[in-house]
Every structure is written in C-alpha cells, then in structure tokens.
Design a protein around this motif. Structure first.
Motif, PDB file in Angstrom:
ATOM      1  N   ILE A 153      41.660  29.024  36.622  1.00 45.49           N
ATOM      2  CA  ILE A 153      42.755  29.711  35.936  1.00 45.49           C
ATOM      3  C   ILE A 153      43.759  30.254  36.937  1.00 45.49           C
ATOM      4  CG2 ILE A 153      43.346  31.734  34.543  1.00 45.49           C
ATOM      5  CD1 ILE A 153      40.720  31.354  33.050  1.00 45.49           C
ATOM      6  N   MET A 154      43.265  30.907  37.974  1.00 44.60           N
ATOM      7  CA  MET A 154      44.146  31.529  38.956  1.00 44.60           C
ATOM      8  C   MET A 154      44.688  30.508  39.954  1.00 44.60           C
ATOM      9  SD  MET A 154      44.248  34.761  38.185  1.00 44.60           S
ATOM     10  CE  MET A 154      44.704  35.650  39.671  1.00 44.60           C
ATOM     11  N   GLY A 155      43.806  29.686  40.501  1.00 40.81           N
ATOM     12  CA  GLY A 155      44.223  28.734  41.506  1.00 40.81           C
ATOM     13  C   GLY A 155      45.263  27.761  41.009  1.00 40.81           C
ATOM     14  N   ASN A 156      45.132  27.326  39.772  1.00 44.68           N
ATOM     15  CA  ASN A 156      46.098  26.392  39.209  1.00 44.68           C
ATOM     16  C   ASN A 156      47.495  27.013  39.188  1.00 44.68           C
ATOM     17  OD1 ASN A 156      46.588  23.811  37.514  1.00 44.68           O
ATOM     18  ND2 ASN A 156      47.451  25.440  36.263  1.00 44.68           N
ATOM     19  N   PRO A 211      42.206  38.907  48.830  1.00 44.25           N
ATOM     20  CA  PRO A 211      41.918  38.934  47.392  1.00 44.25           C
ATOM     21  C   PRO A 211      43.099  39.517  46.619  1.00 44.25           C
ATOM     22  CG  PRO A 211      40.695  40.648  48.554  1.00 44.25           C
ATOM     23  CD  PRO A 211      41.290  39.761  49.601  1.00 44.25           C
ATOM     24  N   VAL A 212      43.224  39.101  45.375  1.00 44.92           N
ATOM     25  CA  VAL A 212      44.404  39.472  44.599  1.00 44.92           C
ATOM     26  C   VAL A 212      44.066  40.475  43.504  1.00 44.92           C
ATOM     27  CG1 VAL A 212      45.487  37.259  45.035  1.00 44.92           C
ATOM     28  CG2 VAL A 212      44.172  37.570  42.934  1.00 44.92           C
ATOM     29  N   SER A 213      45.024  41.337  43.237  1.00 46.21           N
ATOM     30  CA  SER A 213      44.969  42.195  42.055  1.00 46.21           C
ATOM     31  C   SER A 213      45.914  41.569  41.040  1.00 46.21           C
ATOM     32  CB  SER A 213      45.422  43.621  42.387  1.00 46.21           C
ATOM     33  OG  SER A 213      45.364  44.448  41.237  1.00 46.21           O
ATOM     34  N   GLY A 214      45.373  41.190  39.892  1.00 49.90           N
ATOM     35  CA  GLY A 214      46.155  40.496  38.878  1.00 49.90           C
ATOM     36  C   GLY A 214      45.333  39.387  38.258  1.00 49.90           C
ATOM     37  N   SER A 215      45.727  38.951  37.065  1.00 48.43           N
ATOM     38  CA  SER A 215      44.992  37.905  36.361  1.00 48.43           C
ATOM     39  C   SER A 215      45.930  36.749  36.027  1.00 48.43           C
ATOM     40  CB  SER A 215      44.336  38.482  35.103  1.00 48.43           C
ATOM     41  OG  SER A 215      45.303  39.070  34.254  1.00 48.43           O
ATOM     42  N   LYS A 216      45.646  36.037  34.945  1.00 46.82           N
ATOM     43  CA  LYS A 216      46.359  34.797  34.634  1.00 46.82           C
ATOM     44  C   LYS A 216      47.871  34.992  34.518  1.00 46.82           C
ATOM     45  CE  LYS A 216      46.596  31.081  31.199  1.00 46.82           C
ATOM     46  NZ  LYS A 216      46.069  30.576  29.902  1.00 46.82           N
ATOM     47  N   GLY A 217      48.304  35.984  33.743  1.00 46.28           N
ATOM     48  CA  GLY A 217      49.733  36.200  33.548  1.00 46.28           C
ATOM     49  C   GLY A 217      50.476  36.460  34.849  1.00 46.28           C
ATOM     50  N   PRO A 218      50.053  37.452  35.638  1.00 50.82           N
ATOM     51  CA  PRO A 218      50.702  37.696  36.922  1.00 50.82           C
ATOM     52  C   PRO A 218      50.640  36.503  37.866  1.00 50.82           C
ATOM     53  CG  PRO A 218      49.444  39.611  36.264  1.00 50.82           C
ATOM     54  CD  PRO A 218      49.093  38.520  35.289  1.00 50.82           C
ATOM     55  N   ALA A 219      49.548  35.727  37.808  1.00 53.95           N
ATOM     56  CA  ALA A 219      49.456  34.539  38.663  1.00 53.95           C
ATOM     57  C   ALA A 219      50.529  33.535  38.279  1.00 53.95           C
ATOM     58  CB  ALA A 219      48.073  33.912  38.549  1.00 53.95           C
ATOM     59  N   GLU A 220      50.712  33.326  36.988  1.00 53.81           N
ATOM     60  CA  GLU A 220      51.726  32.380  36.522  1.00 53.81           C
ATOM     61  C   GLU A 220      53.136  32.869  36.849  1.00 53.81           C
ATOM     62  OE1 GLU A 220      49.300  30.520  32.682  1.00 53.81           O
ATOM     63  OE2 GLU A 220      50.699  32.184  32.386  1.00 53.81           O
ATOM     64  N   PHE A 260      41.099  36.850  32.583  1.00 54.86           N
ATOM     65  CA  PHE A 260      40.153  37.186  33.644  1.00 54.86           C
ATOM     66  C   PHE A 260      38.762  37.103  33.021  1.00 54.86           C
ATOM     67  CE2 PHE A 260      38.210  40.730  36.411  1.00 54.86           C
ATOM     68  CZ  PHE A 260      37.796  39.817  37.362  1.00 54.86           C
ATOM     69  N   PRO A 261      38.017  36.009  33.267  1.00 52.92           N
ATOM     70  CA  PRO A 261      36.723  35.820  32.608  1.00 52.92           C
ATOM     71  C   PRO A 261      35.768  36.982  32.818  1.00 52.92           C
ATOM     72  CG  PRO A 261      37.425  33.784  33.625  1.00 52.92           C
ATOM     73  CD  PRO A 261      38.391  34.852  34.098  1.00 52.92           C
ATOM     74  N   LEU A 262      35.061  37.310  31.765  1.00 56.94           N
ATOM     75  CA  LEU A 262      34.141  38.446  31.791  1.00 56.94           C
ATOM     76  C   LEU A 262      33.060  38.277  32.852  1.00 56.94           C
ATOM     77  CD1 LEU A 262      32.872  40.467  28.821  1.00 56.94           C
ATOM     78  CD2 LEU A 262      31.168  39.529  30.384  1.00 56.94           C
ATOM     79  N   LYS A 263      32.595  37.051  33.081  1.00 56.69           N
ATOM     80  CA  LYS A 263      31.556  36.833  34.089  1.00 56.69           C
ATOM     81  C   LYS A 263      32.035  37.252  35.486  1.00 56.69           C
ATOM     82  CE  LYS A 263      32.790  31.926  34.603  1.00 56.69           C
ATOM     83  NZ  LYS A 263      32.332  30.540  34.338  1.00 56.69           N
ATOM     84  N   HIS A 264      33.330  37.102  35.742  1.00 59.46           N
ATOM     85  CA  HIS A 264      33.858  37.505  37.042  1.00 59.46           C
ATOM     86  C   HIS A 264      33.995  39.033  37.133  1.00 59.46           C
ATOM     87  CE1 HIS A 264      34.234  33.377  37.904  1.00 59.46           C
ATOM     88  NE2 HIS A 264      35.405  33.156  37.338  1.00 59.46           N
TER      89      HIS A 264
END
Length: 296
Positions: A18-21, A127-136, A239-243
């Motif tokens: 999700i993030m790397g893409n 390491p980054v602070s942020g999830s899918k939206g901020p990454a995009e 941000f997947p719950l497992k992470h």
C-alpha cells in the motif's frame, strides 16, 4: 555522494505494498528512473505501466541503482531482504546508498546498517509517519537516522514523497521515534473506539460525538477522517491493523528495555490482538472498533 536528481540518479524501491506503491509512483511522476522489486511481482504491474523497470531480486535492484529504498512489513522481512541470498548487502558497494523506510525496532535497523556498511555502502533508516492517503499525496513525515551524507543526498527524494524530514542522529533513533509515535496513535485509536461505542450504548448519536470532538480541544485529523467509516463498521485499509499491532508490540518491548511502564499501550495492544484473532488483520487499524464493541 551526489544529491539525487531526476534524470541523473537511478532509484530502486523494494516492497510494493500500500505504501511502497504510492511512494514509488510519486518518484516516477517526478521524473526519476525507478527499478522495483516485490516478492509478488504482479503487485508491480501498475508501476511498470507508469515506467518503472522490474527486477528479479533485491540484489539486482541495488546493482542497477544509486540509491535503493525499502518499505517492508516487519523486522523479519527487513533482515531477509537486506541480508538473505540475493539480498541488498550482497550487491552493495561504495557509492551506493540504502534507505530503509520500514517500521522496525532499533536493533533490526542497526543490524541492517552493519551489513550495508560492511559491504561499503551508506545506510539511512527513515521510517515514515503517515498512511495510504499521505503516501499518495506526498505528505509523509520521515524520521531519519544514520549516515548524514546519505540523508543529504536522498533529501530530494524525501521531499517528493513527504512534507517533512527529520535527521535524528545515530541509527536506531528513527526506529525508536516511529515506535513512540505509532504507540501514541494506536492508543488514541482505541480510546476513540471506546468513546464511540460508549456513546452508542448511552443512546447518543455517534455522529454527534465526531462533530463535538472535531470542534474541541482534542480535535484530531485522524478522528475526523476515521470516525464516519467506524460508525458504519467499514474499515478500508490505509494502515493495516496487523502492522499497528506489530508496532504496539515493538513499542512495548522498547518500554521494557528502558524500564518504562506502558499500561495504556499494553491494554490497547490486547484489543488489537483480539481484533487480529477475529479476522481483522488486513483491515484498517480502526477495525479495533469491533474488538472494543465485542462483548465476548
């Protein structure tokens, strides 16, 4: 090490989730020559269509690139990709840099750093602070530590992918800062879920609670963003719950290392564990709401 620039610096990216893409896509859009690798190569298809090259191993990526970034799921994956057969360290040499933007513990970051530096390369944890939206949106926050020369050289890349970059010193500082941040975030989400559920049980409108919080002293972008979908019981993964649960576990271990009691984080971690057991590992971490609401 030359400062990264489109058309002049070849960039590698390992881990296309999700993030790397999203992060790799932003580098491509900015004009960088990007080579990607992922355990499941099919996840690289969209980036290939956008102009990325596909490599068969992490070593192939490092061999063909000046700076290689990695966004991997956990410490085990980071160690395997960095030091396994055909891993990063096997192709590293002087003049090349490795920037690991994964969330791991300090000991893992230090082990990877030793392998990369031992092969002649430069290492930066970021390491980054942020999830899918901020990454995009290119709005991540990078918590960096390690070789300052590589931080300076990679800064243009971080500027493409994020809105702020911190240099925190020696390897391990970035990992520890990220764990503290995610521990606070995870604990806040549990508290928010408890509040939403209590409001419902007390006969209040959950949407009213979201609005009251939005206007008050505890207003928080995360609450405003996640609240409506939590009320609906929908948890599309940003941000997947497992992470999140992995980060809570690592933060608790950091607390043990420093004899710091973390009772709130420990209680929150148990709810994330319950949510994982209930099948929410790949849902957004806000799915802890269902674990809070469950009376089993």
């Amino acid at each position: 090490m030359p400062t990264a620039a489109p058309g002049a610096t070849k960039i590698g990216f390992l881990g296309i989730g999700i993030m790397g893409n999203a992060m790799a896509a932003n580098l491509i859009k900015d004009g960088y020559d990007v080579t990607v690798w992922n355990r499941s190569a099919d996840k690289c298809a969209a980036l290939q269509a956008a102009g990325a090259k596909l490599a068969g191993t992490p070593a192939e990526v490092v061999s063909s690139c000046d700076i290689t970034l990695a966004m991997l799921s956990d410490p085990e994956a980071c160690l395997a990709v960095a030091m396994g057969p055909d891993g990063v360290a096997s192709a590293m040499k002087a003049g090349k840099g490795y920037v690991d933007v994964s969330t791991v513990d300090a000991a893992t970051a230090q082990e990877v750093a030793a392998a990369v530096r031992g092969a002649g390369g430069a290492y930066l944890e970021a390491p980054v602070s942020g999830s899918k939206g901020p990454a995009e949106q290119g709005q991540l926050i990078f918590l960096s530590a390690g070789d300052r020369q590589l931080f300076d050289a990679a800064s243009p890349l971080l500027e493409v992918m994020g809105k702020a970059s911190f240099y925190l010193g020696e390897v391990g500082a970035g990992a520890n800062m990220k764990l503290v941040v995610n521990m606070i975030m995870g604990s806040m989400m549990v508290s928010y879920a408890e509040g939403l559920n209590l409001a419902k049980q007390a006969g209040l409108q959950q949407a009213d609670l979201v609005e009251v919080i939005k206007l008050g002293a505890i207003a928080c972008p995360m609450f405003a963003l996640k609240g409506p979908s939590m009320i609906e019981g929908k948890y599309p993964p940003a941000f997947p719950l497992k992470h999140q649960q992995k980060d809570m576990r690592l933060a608790l271990a950091l607390g043990d290392e420093h004899a710091q009691q973390l009772p709130l984080a420990a209680a929150a971690n148990e709810l994330y564990k319950r949510a994982r057991a209930a099948g929410y590992s790949d849902a957004d971490f806000s799915a802890v709401m269902d674990a809070v609401a469950s009376r089993k």
